[in-house]
Design a protein around this motif. Structure first.
Motif, PDB file in Angstrom:
ATOM      1  N   TYR C  11       0.861  -1.181   0.000  1.00  0.00           N
ATOM      2  CA  TYR C  11       0.000   0.000   0.000  1.00  0.00           C
ATOM      3  C   TYR C  11       0.893   1.224   0.000  1.00  0.00           C
ATOM      4  O   TYR C  11       1.680   1.388   0.927  1.00  0.00           O
ATOM      5  N   ARG C  14       4.427   0.612   0.909  1.00  0.00           N
ATOM      6  CA  ARG C  14       4.722  -0.091   2.147  1.00  0.00           C
ATOM      7  C   ARG C  14       4.179  -1.520   2.043  1.00  0.00           C
ATOM      8  O   ARG C  14       3.019  -1.717   1.685  1.00  0.00           O
ATOM      9  N   VAL C  16       2.527  -4.655   3.221  1.00  0.00           N
ATOM     10  CA  VAL C  16       1.622  -5.047   4.294  1.00  0.00           C
ATOM     11  C   VAL C  16       1.634  -6.568   4.410  1.00  0.00           C
ATOM     12  O   VAL C  16       1.503  -7.143   5.487  1.00  0.00           O
ATOM     13  N   THR C  35      -0.120 -10.699  15.506  1.00  0.00           N
ATOM     14  CA  THR C  35      -0.637  -9.539  16.225  1.00  0.00           C
ATOM     15  C   THR C  35      -1.500  -8.683  15.305  1.00  0.00           C
ATOM     16  O   THR C  35      -1.533  -8.898  14.098  1.00  0.00           O
ATOM     17  N   SER C  36      -2.185  -7.723  15.893  1.00  0.00           N
ATOM     18  CA  SER C  36      -3.032  -6.835  15.113  1.00  0.00           C
ATOM     19  C   SER C  36      -2.179  -6.045  14.116  1.00  0.00           C
ATOM     20  O   SER C  36      -1.113  -5.548  14.459  1.00  0.00           O
ATOM     21  N   GLY C  37      -2.654  -5.985  12.882  1.00  0.00           N
ATOM     22  CA  GLY C  37      -1.928  -5.229  11.871  1.00  0.00           C
ATOM     23  C   GLY C  37      -0.827  -6.022  11.190  1.00  0.00           C
ATOM     24  O   GLY C  37      -0.051  -5.476  10.408  1.00  0.00           O
ATOM     25  N   SER C  38      -0.743  -7.341  11.472  1.00  0.00           N
ATOM     26  CA  SER C  38       0.345  -8.118  10.892  1.00  0.00           C
ATOM     27  C   SER C  38       0.055  -8.552   9.461  1.00  0.00           C
ATOM     28  O   SER C  38       0.900  -9.143   8.804  1.00  0.00           O
ATOM     29  N   LYS C  40      -2.881 -10.354   8.389  1.00  0.00           N
ATOM     30  CA  LYS C  40      -3.673 -11.581   8.256  1.00  0.00           C
ATOM     31  C   LYS C  40      -4.869 -11.372   7.342  1.00  0.00           C
ATOM     32  O   LYS C  40      -5.109 -12.143   6.403  1.00  0.00           O
ATOM     33  N   THR C  41      -5.637 -10.311   7.634  1.00  0.00           N
ATOM     34  CA  THR C  41      -6.841 -10.051   6.849  1.00  0.00           C
ATOM     35  C   THR C  41      -6.486  -9.791   5.393  1.00  0.00           C
ATOM     36  O   THR C  41      -7.129 -10.299   4.477  1.00  0.00           O
ATOM     37  N   THR C  42      -5.442  -9.004   5.201  1.00  0.00           N
ATOM     38  CA  THR C  42      -5.027  -8.696   3.836  1.00  0.00           C
ATOM     39  C   THR C  42      -4.663  -9.967   3.083  1.00  0.00           C
ATOM     40  O   THR C  42      -5.079 -10.165   1.930  1.00  0.00           O
ATOM     41  N   GLU C 161     -11.669 -14.081  11.693  1.00  0.00           N
ATOM     42  CA  GLU C 161     -12.097 -13.941  13.096  1.00  0.00           C
ATOM     43  C   GLU C 161     -13.596 -14.160  13.248  1.00  0.00           C
ATOM     44  O   GLU C 161     -14.303 -13.303  13.777  1.00  0.00           O
TER      45      GLU C 161
HETATM   46  N1  LIG Z   1      -6.675  -0.411   2.014  1.00  0.00           N
HETATM   47  C1  LIG Z   1      -5.573  -0.198   2.761  1.00  0.00           C
HETATM   48  N2  LIG Z   1      -4.787   0.870   2.511  1.00  0.00           N
HETATM   49  C2  LIG Z   1      -3.692   1.104   3.253  1.00  0.00           C
HETATM   50  N3  LIG Z   1      -3.275   0.328   4.255  1.00  0.00           N
HETATM   51  C3  LIG Z   1      -4.010  -0.763   4.554  1.00  0.00           C
HETATM   52  C4  LIG Z   1      -5.195  -1.077   3.833  1.00  0.00           C
HETATM   53  N4  LIG Z   1      -5.725  -2.200   4.346  1.00  0.00           N
HETATM   54  C5  LIG Z   1      -4.912  -2.565   5.353  1.00  0.00           C
HETATM   55  N5  LIG Z   1      -3.873  -1.707   5.494  1.00  0.00           N
HETATM   56  C6  LIG Z   1      -2.791  -1.779   6.469  1.00  0.00           C
HETATM   57  O1  LIG Z   1      -2.208  -3.051   6.365  1.00  0.00           O
HETATM   58  C7  LIG Z   1      -1.788  -3.537   7.624  1.00  0.00           C
HETATM   59  C8  LIG Z   1      -2.336  -4.929   7.822  1.00  0.00           C
HETATM   60  O2  LIG Z   1      -3.744  -4.880   7.904  1.00  0.00           O
HETATM   61  P1  LIG Z   1      -4.628  -6.190   8.118  1.00  0.00           P
HETATM   62  O3  LIG Z   1      -6.030  -5.756   8.161  1.00  0.00           O
HETATM   63  O4  LIG Z   1      -4.246  -7.198   7.110  1.00  0.00           O
HETATM   64  O5  LIG Z   1      -4.132  -6.639   9.570  1.00  0.00           O
HETATM   65  P2  LIG Z   1      -4.662  -7.828  10.468  1.00  0.00           P
HETATM   66  O6  LIG Z   1      -3.512  -8.680  10.707  1.00  0.00           O
HETATM   67  O7  LIG Z   1      -5.874  -8.428   9.889  1.00  0.00           O
HETATM   68  O8  LIG Z   1      -5.002  -7.023  11.797  1.00  0.00           O
HETATM   69  P3  LIG Z   1      -6.204  -7.288  12.854  1.00  0.00           P
HETATM   70  O9  LIG Z   1      -5.800  -8.407  13.707  1.00  0.00           O
HETATM   71  O10 LIG Z   1      -6.236  -5.996  13.636  1.00  0.00           O
HETATM   72  O11 LIG Z   1      -7.443  -7.508  12.072  1.00  0.00           O
HETATM   73  C9  LIG Z   1      -2.286  -2.536   8.644  1.00  0.00           C
HETATM   74  O12 LIG Z   1      -1.195  -1.741   9.039  1.00  0.00           O
HETATM   75  C10 LIG Z   1      -3.288  -1.726   7.909  1.00  0.00           C
HETATM   76  O13 LIG Z   1      -3.298  -0.421   8.377  1.00  0.00           O
END
Ligand SMILES: Nc1ncnc2c1ncn2[C@@H]1O[C@H](COP(=O)(O)OP(=O)(O)OP(=O)(O)O)[C@@H](O)[C@H]1O
Ligand SMILES: [Mg+2]
Lengths: 247, 393, 308
Positions: C11, C14, C16, C35-38, C40-42, C161
């Protein structure tokens, strides 16, 4: 309970006024002097009401269609560029006085129903557009995400998810538009549109308060009933959209 | 020779809208020339309306501005500047056309702005609005822009450049009546607002404190709103005529069945609902914890109301001022129909005589007043509610 | 089988998700933790192309996901998210029917499938089928969400989740049910969680992510015994704390009436040992000598309670 009774009475009174106006002769007589006619007879009240409602109906339908389409357009990726402009226009546009809009439509359209229709249409766009925009941009994100994740196409998401969920709020905008238009349409009679305003203006010109009250009363009753009808429609649609718990 | 068209993505979609609007404006007649004020006129387009090559120069200038606005990703400040330049250019063209087309010494002929002018003006106004909406200026900047716009508008009119246009000729013929109408209009709008506050604020406080009053009061006020303005204005005449004639001393207080008084009363009645209901909503939205704390440190209920609840409710109450003022500036036009004065006199006189310029003379200042009141009060409300948020974290 | 091949997502420059490769065999469960923000969702959303990868490929069986129209791809993949995302204006039955309808199944077939799934998830069709989602409990809504994701018999199920919003007791039950149903249907499952506990209980393999990178992808036992990095070790350690707390009380504390097969255990056994026994032998309850039983659900609930 009281509200229901009141509405039934309003509807009954309206029907009586429209279908047997002569029976109200004695009711309105005290409002007249010098033997002026208590009931407006130049055109039948029913005909005026119908053409009033037709005018409002056409204008509101047209503005609803255009405004909802516009609201959908500026919330799609292709139209997002127009969003800031559209928001500003709606907030600024709503300060335009409806009477001024009507007056300005006359030079462009001439006298008659035309300028009234145009003014009602233009003025009616804003509340519906504003509500459509609000509704479409505040839908629950998890529902939209799920819809995308299940493979609904853009169009399917719009028709099957976004619009049904936005409907109650859009309807609230249409209600506002309908009630404003109903009142503004009376002013249309100053530019020779056939509306209930004709009765009121006849009263103003001949200094006959009975006419003024008649025209005002019918329009007011219509407004109350339409307002109420829309509110029912809204709660029905909100209920159907699963947005409120049934009592 | 081949032209390399820029890729579609390099075009700004809003720019396309403005360019299309402006282009139609350039194509349609700029002004209408009428031998006298009532007869239908004949359209004259930009090139023909301006003397010599001026028409071409202005047309090219406008086309250039619209074309520059087409390119995506230009600086917003630049866009705003271009739009303001365009607005100036269209006013310049209008004045020049009126000067050139009006035969010397002819007091009957009229040159009025036509579809072409309006569309050009609209295109540049939209362009400026778009740029402003994206720039998201702060409150101070917006206030400065509003003041600047009002000053610029007044300046253009005062400069006399547009004096030969039809609306300004109508104005010149009625300058005195115009300023009287302006004062009447302001009196109607602000007077009814003041009255609504004198009555509505205590009423709002009353229904806040005495629950059983709430429903009947709000229902009554809501029903008042459903009466169409024309009828409410109309019915005030006989009512107050009767009061003035039969209630001793009423006439001395200014109550009358003619002139601005009935209109003032009608506007006052319309204004009550927003004032009462916003006062009530504002007071009810003060958090019970704040109220308890105030009582807890030993304030009397009256002190709590005056020093705590009312100040906290202020932004919501002010929102009512905005609603009422904008609404009443518009509705005050109807006063013109019942002899109540104000800009409505011009509008309805114009409608009767099918004199479009006279309609404009009434409608344009009304719109202008409503716009300035709406935008200005929005700024005030925003400032106040920010202060409120700062003081109560 | 699903294979992620050097997947990255950037993104605005950067990373992700950075260069993640892993394979999940058919019928297996892969749990993504971190952890949060690692990221996973992406990572999960790149599989059904809700997010387009910047680099790398996703293979589903032998097909390259990038070669299929996104909406058609998504209809083949089940997707369940936190907060369930049920359509509030559609009944439970209609919600479950969404993807089968999109795929053009016959109505009779759809109807049968709705009943089948509702029974599988312990929701009586006669009672719940025509209800709107707001008239269900949180746990029921979540089950409908999963049933909806499974409606068109997807070869692959993605879950983000899914149990995040549930309270611990319902959550433990939901996990059990999911595991059982997944085994029964043979669906391949990729599930995101930031709860190590859940990952250990559900996953055939666990993928540990940190700052967009895949640190370790291995069976739970290996993650527990041989963490690849200090970060993985720390995650596991955090998960173990509640178990240590469990060792402070005895089975007696959780004894409840009932019967269960097997040799009874001593009431003085620690809760931790009892839990280990349940998990090890795959049993839902253990008999306690002197009468009564202790259930896996109760043990897990206690563990959950201890962790907060
Ligand atoms: N559309 C986007 N544009 C910019 N940055 C993004 C976007 N989507 C996610 N990010 C960034 O990517 C990183 C990973 O996000 P992601 O949602 O994959 O984390 P996660 O591991 O699922 O976290 P959580 O446990 O909090 O759900 C985060 O720093 C988030 O801010
Ligand atoms: Mg996540």
């Amino acid at each position: 309970m009281i509200a229901k009774l009141f509405l039934t009475l309003a509807a009954a009174l309206l029907a009586a006024l429209l279908f047997t106006p002569e029976s109200f002769t004695e009711v309105f007589r005290p409002l007249t002097h010098n033997n002026a006619p208590p009931i407006y007879l130049q055109t039948s009240l029913l005909r005026l009401t119908l053409s009033h409602l037709a005018l409002v109906g056409i204008a509101v339908t047209a503005s609803t269609l255009v405004a909802v389409a516009g609201g959908v357009l500026v919330t799609r990726p292709a139209g997002r560029e127009f969003l800031p402009l559209a928001r500003t226009i709606t907030s600024v546009g709503q300060t335009f006085p409806p009477v001024a809009v009507l007056a300005l439509a006359v030079p462009a359209m001439g006298f008659g129903a035309g300028p009234t229709l145009v003014a009602l249409f233009l003025y009616g766009l804003l509340p519906v557009f504003e509500n459509t925009l609000t509704a479409l941009s505040t839908l629950p994100p998890s529902v939209l995400e799920a819809a995308r994740g299940m493979g609904l196409t853009r169009r399917q998401r719009l028709w099957q998810v976004e619009l049904p969920l936005a409907l109650p709020v859009i309807l609230a905008g249409v209600r506002l538009t309908a009630v404003i238009s109903l009142a503004t349409a009376t002013i249309g009679s100053t530019v020779a549109a056939k509306t209930l305003g004709e009765v009121i203006i006849a009263g103003l010109l001949s200094a006959n308060p009975a006419f003024v009250v008649q025209g005002g009363l019918i329009t007011g009753l219509l407004a109350i009933l339409i307002y109420e009808a829309f509110q029912r429609l809204e709660s029905w649609s909100a209920h159907r959209a699963g947005l409120i718990r049934p009592q | 020779m081949r032209f390399a068209l820029p890729p579609l993505s390099a075009l700004s979609p809003t720019g396309l809208l403005f360019a299309a609007t402006g282009a139609i404006g350039l194509w349609l007649p700029l002004v209408q020339f009428k031998p006298n004020r009532i007869v239908a006129g004949q359209g004259v387009d930009l090139i023909a309306a301006l003397p010599g090559p001026a028409g071409w120069a202005v047309a090219l200038g406008m086309a250039a501005i619209l074309a520059l606005g087409l390119a995506a990703g230009r600086g917003l400040g630049l866009r705003l500047g271009l739009a303001v330049l365009g607005l100036g250019l269209s006013l310049f063209a209008l004045g020049l056309a009126a000067r050139g087309l009006m035969p010397e010494g002819n007091r009957m002929a009229r040159v009025s702005p036509a579809a072409g002018f309006w569309l050009q003006f609209l295109a540049f106004a939209l362009m400026a609005t778009d740029a402003l909406a994206r720039l998201r200026p702060g409150i101070r900047t917006r206030a400065a822009i509003l003041a600047g716009a009002v000053a610029a508008g007044t300046g253009v009119l005062a400069s006399g450049w547009l004096d030969r246009t039809s609306v300004m000729i109508e104005y010149a013929a009625r300058a005195e009546m115009f300023s009287r109408s302006l004062w009447q209009h302001l009196l109607l709008a602000f007077g009814s607002l003041g009255l609504a506050f004198i009555v509505g604020l205590p009423l709002g406080i009353a229904i806040f404190m005495a629950r059983p009053l709430r429903k009947p009061v709000l229902t009554l006020l809501n029903m008042l709103q459903t009466i169409p303005s024309l009828a409410l204005f109309g019915i005030m005449i006989p009512i107050f005529g009767w009061v003035a004639a039969h209630v001793p001393g009423a006439a001395d207080l200014g109550v009358a069945g003619i002139g601005p008084f009935p209109a003032l009363m009608a506007l006052f009645l319309y204004a009550l609902l927003p004032v009462v209901s916003n006062t009530w909503v504002g007071l009810s939205s003060v958090s019970p914890a704040v109220r308890d704390a105030a009582l807890g440190i030993g304030m009397t209920p009256a002190q709590v109301l005056r020093q705590v609840e009312l100040p906290l409710a202020l932004p919501v109450v002010l929102a009512a001022v905005r609603i009422v003022l904008v609404q009443n500036i518009g509705l005050a036009v109807i006063a013109g129909l019942i002899g109540g004065g104000g800009f409505g006199s011009f509008v309805f006189q114009g409608l009767n005589q099918t004199a479009m310029d006279l309609i404009l003379l009434g409608a344009l200042p009304t719109i202008f007043l409503a716009l300035v009141a709406g935008i200005g009060l929005d700024l005030v409300i925003e400032t106040l509610s920010r202060q409120k948020h700062r003081s109560t974290p | 089988m699903i294979r992620l091949d050097h997947l990255s997502k950037l993104y605005s420059g950067r990373a992700v998700v950075e260069d993640v490769s892993l394979t999940v065999e058919t019928g297996q469960i892969a749990a993504l933790v971190g952890t949060s923000g690692s990221g996973k969702t992406t990572l999960l959303r790149m599989i059904n192309r809700l997010v387009e990868p910047t680099k790398g490929r996703v293979w589903i069986g032998d097909t390259d996901a990038a070669k299929i129209e996104p909406h058609l791809l998504r209809r083949r993949i089940g997707y369940a998210i936190q907060g369930h995302g049920l359509f509030p204006h559609r009944t439970v039955g209609e919600n479950i029917a969404i993807v089968p309808r999109l795929l053009g199944w016959r109505e009779a077939e759809i109807s049968a499938r709705i009943d089948e799934l509702m029974q599988l998830f312990d929701l009586d069709p006669a009672v719940y089928r025509d209800r709107l989602p707001h008239a269900l409990s949180g746990g029921q809504q979540q089950r409908v969400g999963v049933a909806r994701a499974l409606a068109a018999r997807p070869e692959l199920l993605l879950m983000d989740e899914p149990f995040g919003a549930l309270d611990p007791v319902i959550r433990a039950k939901a996990q059990d049910d999911l595991r059982a149903i997944q085994r029964q249907l043979g669906t391949t499952l990729v599930i995101v969680t930031h709860d190590m506990e859940e990952a250990i209980q559900l996953g055939d393999r666990i993928a540990v992510m940190d700052k967009g990178r895949l640190l370790q992808f291995a069976p739970p036992s290996e993650i527990l015994t041989a963490p690849a990095t200090p970060f993985v070790e720390a995650l596991v350690g955090a998960a173990e704390r509640p178990f240590r707390l469990l060792s402070l009380s005895t089975v007696d504390a959780l004894r409840e009436p009932g019967e269960a097969p097997g040799t009874p255990i001593n009431p003085d056994t620690s809760l931790r040992e009892a839990l280990a026994l349940c998990l090890w032998e795959g049993r839902a309850a253990l008999p306690v000598s002197g009468g009564g039983i202790v259930t896996l659900a109760a043990l897990q609930a206690r563990a959950e309670g201890a962790s907060r």
